[in-house]
Design a protein around this motif. Structure first.
Motif, PDB file in Angstrom:
ATOM      1  N   SER A 403     -41.653  36.748  36.220  1.00 10.07           N
ATOM      2  CA  SER A 403     -41.205  35.889  34.918  1.00 10.07           C
ATOM      3  C   SER A 403     -42.411  36.379  33.885  1.00 10.07           C
ATOM      4  N   GLU A 404     -41.983  36.460  32.575  1.00 17.48           N
ATOM      5  CA  GLU A 404     -42.900  36.942  31.650  1.00 17.48           C
ATOM      6  C   GLU A 404     -42.602  36.298  30.365  1.00 17.48           C
ATOM      7  N   GLY A 405     -43.760  35.574  29.957  1.00 21.70           N
ATOM      8  CA  GLY A 405     -43.573  35.173  28.444  1.00 21.70           C
ATOM      9  C   GLY A 405     -44.159  36.230  27.470  1.00 21.70           C
ATOM     10  N   MET A 406     -43.423  36.138  26.488  1.00 27.83           N
ATOM     11  CA  MET A 406     -43.525  37.240  25.494  1.00 27.83           C
ATOM     12  C   MET A 406     -43.700  36.794  24.115  1.00 27.83           C
ATOM     13  N   PHE A 407     -44.304  37.459  23.377  1.00 31.56           N
ATOM     14  CA  PHE A 407     -44.598  37.120  21.784  1.00 31.56           C
ATOM     15  C   PHE A 407     -43.045  37.683  21.302  1.00 31.56           C
ATOM     16  N   ALA A 408     -42.598  36.947  20.762  1.00 33.43           N
ATOM     17  CA  ALA A 408     -41.250  37.347  20.207  1.00 33.43           C
ATOM     18  C   ALA A 408     -41.373  38.358  18.975  1.00 33.43           C
ATOM     19  N   GLY A 409     -42.507  38.293  18.204  1.00 35.75           N
ATOM     20  CA  GLY A 409     -42.502  39.233  17.223  1.00 35.75           C
ATOM     21  C   GLY A 409     -42.935  40.800  17.764  1.00 35.75           C
ATOM     22  N   GLU A 410     -43.016  40.786  19.103  1.00 30.60           N
ATOM     23  CA  GLU A 410     -43.267  42.154  19.693  1.00 30.60           C
ATOM     24  C   GLU A 410     -41.950  42.635  20.587  1.00 30.60           C
ATOM     25  N   MET A 411     -40.930  41.844  20.280  1.00 35.53           N
ATOM     26  CA  MET A 411     -39.611  42.069  20.895  1.00 35.53           C
ATOM     27  C   MET A 411     -39.008  43.607  20.677  1.00 35.53           C
ATOM     28  N   LYS A 412     -39.134  44.165  19.501  1.00 29.32           N
ATOM     29  CA  LYS A 412     -38.675  45.459  19.356  1.00 29.32           C
ATOM     30  C   LYS A 412     -39.705  46.585  19.807  1.00 29.32           C
ATOM     31  N   HIS A 413     -40.818  46.133  20.174  1.00 30.03           N
ATOM     32  CA  HIS A 413     -41.936  47.075  20.668  1.00 30.03           C
ATOM     33  C   HIS A 413     -42.009  47.213  22.351  1.00 30.03           C
ATOM     34  N   GLY A 414     -40.545  47.260  22.863  1.00 28.51           N
ATOM     35  CA  GLY A 414     -40.374  47.450  24.198  1.00 28.51           C
ATOM     36  C   GLY A 414     -39.740  46.626  24.938  1.00 28.51           C
TER      37      GLY A 414
END
Length: 519
Positions: A403-414
């Motif tokens: 599982s990975e927590g991700m910054f939503a603002g970086e969604m389009k960057h990969g």
């Protein structure tokens, strides 16, 4: 690795006995310590020295518990157990790496300091201080402390697992964290009172932690900057040490650790002290190394946490850092209305935590739908970026699911390349300044046939899921900066139920320990 280390210690021990000849037990241990490097906590027992036992430590945690001291006052200095036996009754001595392990037997304990040697011989106890530059260790006087913990805290009660118990204890733990600290619209933190002026003059505040404690500090970063006007930087303790990152005399370094014994955090503390920074400790463990070495600090008072995966300590850490920010910024008139709103929100947190715990059965049902999934993504931003990281960490460490927590603002960057109809994605979209941006994220994920689970504030289901195609988790709305305290609870419940359904050990996950006392 542990077997190899013990073999080397044993070999050193035997070498000194064989080649040195007629030596005392303490002399042998003293010479072994002279050869050892790194962190350790060791207990020596040998047939060559009957009726003797020696314990020593450097870097790791070692606790000496002393039983049947009801007739003695806590804090009495001693270097011989006979000084503790006014009633003449025999005493029991316990060695442990954790205070929770001795609470069933005694509340009287001594936290052994680095390079101290505890020598038990024929019923007496001597405490000695090892010094590399001296041939013989010197005798030292130490004082007992009293453990403020009840036996009931280390029992499961009516719960199946400690993690389950600790998740459901959060309304109570949040109450105890705030008890006596909120009064007449102000925050009273005795542990910081004498240092508030120094903190306000700081060049920056540096939060330092590992794992869940780092995530709690990250959740606090935004509102600490907002309420104090002081720039905040984040440091993973091990990375700070690897880089030898700059720490200045004008900095306030805040160290966050549930146990107060995390090895990397303590080494980072030593580094900050060497550089002259004001060091503040935030820990759950009274008498821990962190609480003893920092200049000042705050105990989170969350109660004993047994499960390896931290739950109630995380939410209490966020609340303590919120109170710290309120106290530091209390001299600013421009933020008075904001501070009052946050304090009002703090009072309502326990009741809102109780409300969100009612989602337990819903989270169990969600867990059953995810049991066969191989991966899970959690998107958050703003205050809830830390929530995404912590929720993913909980699933990772106990359910053993990637599982990975991700910054939503970086969604389009990969990350967007991973999205399909099979990959479950949790999007945290509760009401705050980033709400409209999260709505946009949801639309973009849906347009790529993403399998979404959306967490939103109560009443916002139609706003985040207009087509009704997604599973929605509704949580109580609180002050935006306190929302992470509420939002993490459903994710904790999800991780718990996933672990149980997948048949793994909830309280002792594979390869993990409660306190990371080695690098």
């Amino acid at each position: 690795m542990l077997v190899l280390v013990l073999f080397k210690v044993t070999s050193l021990f035997l070498q000194f006995i064989i080649f040195t000849g007629d030596v005392t037990f303490s002399q042998v241990v003293n010479e072994v310590m002279r050869q050892l490097e790194g962190a350790y906590a060791l207990i020596f027992k040998s047939p060559h020295y009957p009726n003797e036992l020696i314990a020593c430590k450097r870097g790791s945690t070692l606790i000496l518990g002393v039983n049947e001291l009801s007739g003695q006052k806590s804090g009495k200095s001693f270097n011989d157990v006979k000084a503790l036996t006014a009633n003449g009754k025999p005493k029991e001595l316990f060695f442990s790496s954790d205070l929770c392990a001795i609470v069933e037997h005694t509340k009287n304990y001594l936290a052994i300091e680095d390079n101290e040697i505890v020598h038990i011989k024929d019923g007496s106890v001597s405490i000695l201080k090892f010094d590399h530059d001296k041939e013989k260790p010197a005798s030292v006087q130490r004082a007992l402390s009293v453990l403020e913990m009840e036996v009931e805290q280390i029992k499961k009660g009516n719960y199946d697992h400690f993690m389950q118990k600790e998740i459901h204890e959060q309304p109570h733990s949040l109450t105890t964290t705030m008890r006596g600290r909120l009064k007449d619209g102000a925050v009273l933190l005795g542990g910081l009172k004498e240092h508030l002026k120094t903190i306000r003059r700081s060049r920056r505040v540096v939060f330092i932690g590992c794992g869940t404690s780092y995530n709690a500090a990250l959740a606090a970063r935004t509102f600490v900057e907002e309420l104090t006007g002081i720039p905040v930087t984040m440091e993973v303790a091990s990375d700070l040490l690897d880089r030898q990152g700059p720490i200045y005399r004008e900095d306030t370094a805040v160290f966050v650790s549930q146990s107060g014994e995390t090895a990397d955090t303590l080494l980072a503390l030593d580094y900050a002290l060497e550089n002259g920074a004001l060091c503040v400790g935030i820990t759950n463990t009274v008498g821990s190394t962190l609480s003893r070495r920092t200049h000042c600090g705050i105990h989170i008072n969350a109660g004993c946490e047994i499960g390896v995966a931290s739950t109630k300590a995380y939410t209490s850490q966020i609340v303590v850092m919120a109170m710290m920010a309120l106290a530091i910024g209390s001299d600013q008139i421009s933020t008075q209305a904001r501070r009052e709103a946050i304090i009002s929100g703090l009072f309502s947190l326990p009741s809102n935590a109780s409300q969100v715990l009612k989602l337990d059965s819903e989270m169990k049902e969600l867990a059953s739908s995810l049991i066969d999934s191989e991966s899970l993504l959690v998107f958050g931003r703003g205050y809830n970026y830390a929530t995404a990281l912590e929720g993913a960490l909980k699933v990772k460490e106990v359910a053993l699911m990637h599982s990975e927590g991700m910054f939503a603002g970086e969604m389009k960057h990969g990350p967007l390349a991973l999205v399909d109809e099979n990959l479950p994605i949790i999007v945290i979209a509760t009401r705050d300044a980033c709400f409209s941006k999260q709505q946009s994220v949801i639309q973009q994920l849906l347009s790529r046939k993403g399998r979404l689970i959306i967490m939103c504030s109560k009443g916002d289901a139609s706003a985040v899921n207009p087509g009704g195609s997604c599973r929605v988790i509704e949580v109580p709305k609180v002050a935006d900066c306190l929302q992470p305290v509420i939002n993490i609870i459903p994710l904790q419940l999800l991780a718990y139920h996933l672990t149980v359904l997948r048949g793994f050990d909830v309280d002792q996950p594979r390869n993990l320990a409660k306190s990371v006392t080695t690098q």
